[in-house]
Design a protein around this motif. Sequence first.
Motif, mmCIF file in Angstrom:
data_model
loop_
_atom_site.group_PDB
_atom_site.id
_atom_site.type_symbol
_atom_site.label_atom_id
_atom_site.label_comp_id
_atom_site.label_asym_id
_atom_site.label_seq_id
_atom_site.Cartn_x
_atom_site.Cartn_y
_atom_site.Cartn_z
ATOM 1 N N ARG A 117 -5.678 7.268 -4.595
ATOM 2 C CA ARG A 117 -5.038 6.794 -5.820
ATOM 3 C C ARG A 117 -3.784 7.619 -6.125
ATOM 4 N NH1 ARG A 117 -8.137 6.985 -11.426
ATOM 5 N NH2 ARG A 117 -7.829 9.188 -10.973
ATOM 6 N N GLN A 118 -3.930 8.926 -5.876
ATOM 7 C CA GLN A 118 -2.795 9.816 -6.130
ATOM 8 C C GLN A 118 -1.601 9.432 -5.260
ATOM 9 O OE1 GLN A 118 -3.985 13.820 -5.609
ATOM 10 N NE2 GLN A 118 -2.850 14.525 -7.394
ATOM 11 N N LYS A 119 -1.917 9.205 -3.975
ATOM 12 C CA LYS A 119 -0.838 8.855 -3.053
ATOM 13 C C LYS A 119 -0.204 7.530 -3.477
ATOM 14 C CE LYS A 119 0.415 7.917 1.680
ATOM 15 N NZ LYS A 119 -0.035 7.311 2.928
ATOM 16 N N ALA A 120 -1.068 6.564 -3.830
ATOM 17 C CA ALA A 120 -0.562 5.247 -4.220
ATOM 18 C C ALA A 120 0.309 5.361 -5.462
ATOM 19 C CB ALA A 120 -1.735 4.302 -4.469
ATOM 20 N N ARG A 121 -0.100 6.196 -6.406
ATOM 21 C CA ARG A 121 0.681 6.365 -7.634
ATOM 22 C C ARG A 121 2.074 6.879 -7.329
ATOM 23 N NH1 ARG A 121 -3.619 9.043 -11.637
ATOM 24 N NH2 ARG A 121 -4.506 7.117 -12.443
ATOM 25 N N ARG A 122 2.102 7.899 -6.475
ATOM 26 C CA ARG A 122 3.379 8.505 -6.152
ATOM 27 C C ARG A 122 4.276 7.524 -5.402
ATOM 28 N NH1 ARG A 122 2.272 13.038 -2.671
ATOM 29 N NH2 ARG A 122 0.211 12.723 -3.417
ATOM 30 N N GLN A 123 3.653 6.885 -4.403
ATOM 31 C CA GLN A 123 4.433 6.052 -3.505
ATOM 32 C C GLN A 123 4.885 4.771 -4.188
ATOM 33 O OE1 GLN A 123 2.509 5.884 0.247
ATOM 34 N NE2 GLN A 123 3.725 4.160 0.933
ATOM 35 N N LEU A 124 4.042 4.237 -5.073
ATOM 36 C CA LEU A 124 4.325 2.917 -5.623
ATOM 37 C C LEU A 124 5.063 2.976 -6.953
ATOM 38 C CD1 LEU A 124 0.932 1.212 -4.804
ATOM 39 C CD2 LEU A 124 3.034 1.204 -3.471
ATOM 40 N N ALA A 125 5.277 4.202 -7.468
ATOM 41 C CA ALA A 125 5.935 4.319 -8.768
ATOM 42 C C ALA A 125 7.327 3.692 -8.718
ATOM 43 C CB ALA A 125 6.027 5.786 -9.166
ATOM 44 N N VAL A 126 7.970 3.819 -7.544
ATOM 45 C CA VAL A 126 9.328 3.300 -7.390
ATOM 46 C C VAL A 126 9.344 1.771 -7.522
ATOM 47 C CG1 VAL A 126 11.401 3.583 -6.018
ATOM 48 C CG2 VAL A 126 9.424 5.076 -5.612
ATOM 49 N N ALA A 127 8.344 1.148 -6.850
ATOM 50 C CA ALA A 127 8.341 -0.312 -6.780
ATOM 51 C C ALA A 127 7.343 -0.921 -7.755
ATOM 52 C CB ALA A 127 8.006 -0.744 -5.354
ATOM 53 N N ALA A 128 7.181 -0.265 -8.925
ATOM 54 C CA ALA A 128 6.094 -0.607 -9.843
ATOM 55 C C ALA A 128 5.981 -2.095 -10.142
ATOM 56 C CB ALA A 128 6.274 0.158 -11.143
ATOM 57 N N LYS A 129 7.088 -2.815 -10.148
ATOM 58 C CA LYS A 129 7.024 -4.209 -10.595
ATOM 59 C C LYS A 129 6.644 -5.179 -9.500
ATOM 60 C CE LYS A 129 9.558 -4.044 -14.797
ATOM 61 N NZ LYS A 129 10.885 -3.941 -15.363
ATOM 62 N N THR A 130 6.834 -4.774 -8.245
ATOM 63 C CA THR A 130 6.606 -5.746 -7.179
ATOM 64 C C THR A 130 5.327 -5.472 -6.392
ATOM 65 O OG1 THR A 130 7.997 -4.394 -5.772
ATOM 66 C CG2 THR A 130 9.036 -6.268 -6.859
ATOM 67 N N ILE A 131 4.552 -4.474 -6.802
ATOM 68 C CA ILE A 131 3.351 -4.164 -5.997
ATOM 69 C C ILE A 131 2.306 -5.236 -6.193
ATOM 70 C CG2 ILE A 131 3.706 -1.688 -5.969
ATOM 71 C CD1 ILE A 131 1.619 -1.504 -8.193
ATOM 72 N N HIS A 132 1.475 -5.414 -5.144
ATOM 73 C CA HIS A 132 0.403 -6.400 -5.255
ATOM 74 C C HIS A 132 -0.784 -5.828 -6.007
ATOM 75 C CE1 HIS A 132 -3.324 -8.378 -3.988
ATOM 76 N NE2 HIS A 132 -2.606 -9.494 -4.079
ATOM 77 N N SER A 133 -1.168 -4.572 -5.679
ATOM 78 C CA SER A 133 -2.381 -4.007 -6.275
ATOM 79 C C SER A 133 -2.068 -2.719 -7.002
ATOM 80 C CB SER A 133 -3.412 -3.719 -5.178
ATOM 81 O OG SER A 133 -3.687 -4.895 -4.473
ATOM 82 N N GLN A 134 -2.738 -2.507 -8.108
ATOM 83 C CA GLN A 134 -2.586 -1.269 -8.862
ATOM 84 C C GLN A 134 -3.097 -0.084 -8.024
ATOM 85 O OE1 GLN A 134 -1.344 -0.733 -12.001
ATOM 86 N NE2 GLN A 134 -0.661 -2.865 -11.996
ATOM 87 N N PRO A 135 -2.554 1.126 -8.313
ATOM 88 C CA PRO A 135 -2.974 2.299 -7.516
ATOM 89 C C PRO A 135 -4.488 2.488 -7.465
ATOM 90 C CG PRO A 135 -1.121 2.870 -8.894
ATOM 91 C CD PRO A 135 -1.464 1.461 -9.242
ATOM 92 N N SER A 136 -5.170 2.207 -8.574
ATOM 93 C CA SER A 136 -6.609 2.480 -8.543
ATOM 94 C C SER A 136 -7.325 1.572 -7.539
ATOM 95 C CB SER A 136 -7.204 2.304 -9.933
ATOM 96 O OG SER A 136 -7.078 0.977 -10.351
ATOM 97 N N TYR A 137 -6.777 0.384 -7.292
ATOM 98 C CA TYR A 137 -7.405 -0.463 -6.274
ATOM 99 C C TYR A 137 -7.216 0.116 -4.885
ATOM 100 C CZ TYR A 137 -8.611 -4.094 -9.546
ATOM 101 O OH TYR A 137 -9.202 -4.776 -10.571
ATOM 102 N N HIS A 138 -6.046 0.721 -4.674
ATOM 103 C CA HIS A 138 -5.868 1.421 -3.398
ATOM 104 C C HIS A 138 -6.895 2.538 -3.281
ATOM 105 C CE1 HIS A 138 -2.236 -0.610 -2.028
ATOM 106 N NE2 HIS A 138 -1.831 -0.627 -3.290
ATOM 107 N N GLY A 139 -7.095 3.228 -4.415
ATOM 108 C CA GLY A 139 -8.098 4.293 -4.426
ATOM 109 C C GLY A 139 -9.477 3.751 -4.100
ATOM 110 N N TRP A 140 -9.843 2.663 -4.744
ATOM 111 C CA TRP A 140 -11.147 2.058 -4.471
ATOM 112 C C TRP A 140 -11.277 1.638 -3.009
ATOM 113 C CZ3 TRP A 140 -15.280 2.865 -6.830
ATOM 114 C CH2 TRP A 140 -15.314 3.013 -8.223
ATOM 115 N N PHE A 141 -10.168 1.090 -2.490
ATOM 116 C CA PHE A 141 -10.225 0.639 -1.100
ATOM 117 C C PHE A 141 -10.537 1.812 -0.177
ATOM 118 C CE2 PHE A 141 -8.114 -0.311 2.965
ATOM 119 C CZ PHE A 141 -8.835 -1.434 3.313
ATOM 120 N N ALA A 142 -9.810 2.920 -0.408
ATOM 121 C CA ALA A 142 -10.049 4.099 0.433
ATOM 122 C C ALA A 142 -11.479 4.619 0.233
ATOM 123 C CB ALA A 142 -9.031 5.184 0.095
#
Lengths: 401, 431
Positions: free
Chosen positions: A23-48
């Motif tokens: 989730r941490q990595k997703a937050r950092r990485q996706l902060a730039v593209a916040a509007k166009t991401i498909h899944s919220q960071p916590s879903y990336h966290g859940w996936f991992a």
Amino acid sequence: MNSILILICVTLALTAISFVFARQKARRQLAVAAKTIHSQPSYHGWFAGLMSGGLAFLALIVSAFLSLSPLFTIVLMVVLAVLGFFFAMNRIGADFRARTYVEYFIKSILVLCSLIAVFTTIGIIFSLLFESMRFFKEVSFLDFVTGLDWSAQTAFRDDQVGQSGSFGAVPIFAGTFLITLIAVSIAAPIGLMIAIFLSEYASVRAKRIIKPTIEILAGIPTIVYGFFALLTFGPFIRGFAESMGFGIPTQSAFTAGVVMGIMIIPFVSSLSNDVINAVPQSMRDGSYALGATKSETMTKVVFAGALPGIIGAFLLAISRAIGETMIVVLAAGGAANLTANPFESVSTVTFQIVTLLTGDLEFDSPKTLSAFALGLMLFVVTLLLNMIALIIVRRYSAKYE
Amino acid sequence: MSSSPSIHASERALKRLKKRHARERRFKVMGLSAIAIAVMALIWLLYSVIGTGYKAFYTHSFTLDVEMTESVLDPTGARDPDALRKSNYRRIVQNAMYERFPDVTDRKAKKELFDIISTSGAPNHLRQMAYNDPSIIGQSFTITVPTSDDVDQLLKGNIDRDLDESRRKVSDRQIAWVDQLMETGEIKSGFNKGFFVNPDSRDAELAGIATAFLGSLMTLFVTALMAIPVGIGAAIWLDEFAPRNRFVDFIEININNLAAVPSIIFGVLGLAIFINFFGLPRSIPIVGGLVLGLRALPTVIIATRATLMAVPQSIRDGALSIGASHVQAVFHHKLPHAGPGILTGSIIAMAQALGETAPLLMIGMVAFLTEVPNSPTDPATVLPVQIYIWSSNAERAWVEKTSAAIMILLLVLILINGFAIWLRNRLEKRW
């Protein structure tokens, strides 16, 4: 046992760690593209978390089946979890559909939950059938359902095993039928009259008091009824009969049947109350308009309309009475008599299952196996009764919709 | 009165009307008496339980001076714990009793005298004391131990003093001693703490419900852990995600049927699957909890579905319309609204599971246990089964204990159900 608990905790810990890092990595990485991401960071966290935890759990199951050593299991779990973690970490990105996968997982879990109910039924049928087949290999089915002599306990002796006549279940079925008959002939009229009174005569305030009071009867555990039958009602009936000049035993079909009848009163009354209330008010009004009294309306109009539902309620009550165990174990006496006299000790299907399956068990002896055959009979009969009742009630409620 | 007599006012019609009204009254009386019968049965049941059971909550204990004679207990003086365990504490208690009544000499009288006190409870009490602190050997002190159940029953007025001596359980001599000890205050009545903290015992005065109560708690914990999440999951799937097809119809019918399967069948299932097939040990709360979990599952599913259905569709639709996924709409929006109802339904299902007896007999939770379970993998029993075990003893002291155990069980059930009702009234929304 403890090692399994520890391993499950390890799995959960691996899941949690993966979740946090991803989730941490997703937050950092996706902060730039916040509007166009498909899944919220916590879903990336859940996936991992699910990837690493799931793989670790898989390793746990596999090693449990192969009975590997705990140390090796932990190593295997951690290695797989780390692999899963890096797999998930590599996927993190604006386009990765982590939510879809996580939701797919959630739905699969939900399906699994529903299937447990199905597996339970399959388990019941399978286990009863399997052991019953073994029983019917030794005792023919025909002898079982037509034999007039039941003495499963004595058939334990070597010279009697499989001897024909020892497993004739007719006295058992007759005893079950007798007690059920007594119980239903107590519960049906009383329960029905209560339902009628509550729906047609009682004021709202009276209903509010009477209904919960009757429901208390349904909430009392059956063992309490059994104890009451054994120590209060049985002796009372015997004393009463003695004062009239009869000698009857404390434990009899009558004792068990009457107390069981009291137990299923709320069952009958609440089911009948529902069906009586479902009869449209217009039918009552039409009857009143013709000058009929309340009781005439009830017996000649409402009752006729509610009859299928009431029959359904009675069938369910019969099914309850057949399957009831603790009252008969304590108060029916238990002698496998083939009798129509309610003041004699009788035995029932549930009584026999309890006596045959408590204590030391030998899964090879027909004595133990006969309990499964009785269980199968019990299951089939109650299932049929429930099915018929459900169909009747369903058809009936469709009629007034 | 009226000028043209209508047929409704004719003598025959009036007679008929009278009859019809009488029938109406009879019908109403029948309804009322049906309710009266049910309510009276309930009152009779509660009265018979409480009327005998309340006496088990107090008991009589004997305060006695004992001397832990070293020559009896530890002749070698080694204070070896294993040897101390086997020492003759019975002799110590006997000596203390004989010293209290020095004029009793003949053998039979001495035995009767000793029988006033709990013959295994008192020595066990001393054994435990010596085991905890061996330094008390050689000292004198007073102990308070239960009287025998017969003396307890005598003092509770359950043994008829006027009966012929041969026909009652306490002799004339014992009555005289007990009365004397009552007067001096050496035998006192007090709250029966042992009933709550002791495990089962062969002696009525020592038997308690601790094993059964803890066993019930552990079993119910496992049941809740299994039935509630699985039940909620199944209900959500059936309510929201399940496609409409024959298989799903089959699952629904199957769940309804499962709810009406006799509970003893679940016990047979548990015996065949968990114990015979998987080889799990008998009489442990985990297996009991799993069996009751399967039993409670359909109840939880049905209750949860009913609550989920009551939540208006618009809530889910609102979430979907602002872009939530189906899963999000259900878990973030619909489920919280159904929460109170689900909680109530689950609690009531757990109360039902708490009262189950038959399925647990099947998986062997009926063993006689004199130890309190420490974990769900230790052999245990549950309250209803404890009641079943005790109910086979016809002696008055046991009937009292059984009734008291029933009172505890009913009290717990009332509390649980009352909590559920309170919760429902407080939290439930009406749409």
